[in-house]
Design a protein around this motif. Structure first.
Motif, PDB file in Angstrom:
ATOM      1  N   GLU A 155      -1.092   5.152  -7.497  1.00  0.00           N
ATOM      2  CA  GLU A 155      -0.678   4.702  -6.175  1.00  0.00           C
ATOM      3  C   GLU A 155      -1.576   3.565  -5.722  1.00  0.00           C
ATOM      4  O   GLU A 155      -2.787   3.588  -5.940  1.00  0.00           O
ATOM      5  CB  GLU A 155      -0.785   5.863  -5.184  1.00  0.00           C
ATOM      6  CG  GLU A 155      -0.278   5.537  -3.814  1.00  0.00           C
ATOM      7  CD  GLU A 155      -0.372   6.721  -2.873  1.00  0.00           C
ATOM      8  OE1 GLU A 155      -0.486   6.483  -1.656  1.00  0.00           O
ATOM      9  OE2 GLU A 155      -0.335   7.862  -3.345  1.00  0.00           O
ATOM     10  N   GLN A 180       0.846  -1.194   0.000  1.00  0.00           N
ATOM     11  CA  GLN A 180       0.000   0.000   0.000  1.00  0.00           C
ATOM     12  C   GLN A 180       0.881   1.243   0.000  1.00  0.00           C
ATOM     13  O   GLN A 180       1.863   1.334   0.734  1.00  0.00           O
ATOM     14  CB  GLN A 180      -0.890  -0.011   1.231  1.00  0.00           C
ATOM     15  CG  GLN A 180      -1.872   1.124   1.280  1.00  0.00           C
ATOM     16  CD  GLN A 180      -2.823   0.992   2.453  1.00  0.00           C
ATOM     17  OE1 GLN A 180      -3.003  -0.086   3.001  1.00  0.00           O
ATOM     18  NE2 GLN A 180      -3.426   2.091   2.825  1.00  0.00           N
ATOM     19  N   GLY A 181       0.549   2.199  -0.878  1.00  0.00           N
ATOM     20  CA  GLY A 181       1.312   3.433  -0.971  1.00  0.00           C
ATOM     21  C   GLY A 181       2.379   3.427  -2.056  1.00  0.00           C
ATOM     22  O   GLY A 181       2.957   4.461  -2.353  1.00  0.00           O
TER      23      GLY A 181
END
Length: 108
Positions: free
Chosen positions: A23, A6-7
């Protein structure tokens, strides 16, 4: 440790959105899928339905990001700004870290 987390900034390498970057919003680990911001936009038509208090929610078309299979995205290297494969190694402190195979740089 997942290759894509994540990210992370990823690029789509297959499918209708090939070449787009975004993203990672969420990783669905059990299904091997990721949800990427602004990529793989789907639409759902919702019927009008009653709401609490005697109100009526009108019919609407909802747009959302559908999950992509994790094999259809590649991580973008933070140093070279190109897509890259991900490797693992242990740093000096003994922690397992991800690194870019293209540049050799660690990925946070």
């Amino acid at each position: 440790m997942q290759r894509v987390q994540q990210g992370d900034l990823v690029e789509v390498i297959a499918g209708k959105d090939k070449g787009l970057r975004g993203e990672v919003v969420r990783v669905l680990k059990s299904k091997d899928r990721v949800i990427v911001n602004g990529v793989n936009i789907m639409k759902r038509h919702r019927k009008a339905r009653p709401a609490p208090g005697g109100q009526q929610i009108p019919a609407q078309i909802i747009e959302f990001e559908a999950p992509l299979h994790i094999s259809n995205v590649m991580l973008v290297c933070p140093v070279t700004d190109e897509r890259t494969r991900v490797g693992y190694r242990f740093n000096e402190d003994g922690y397992k870290v991800r690194y870019s195979k293209k540049s050799g740089a660690e990925i946070e």
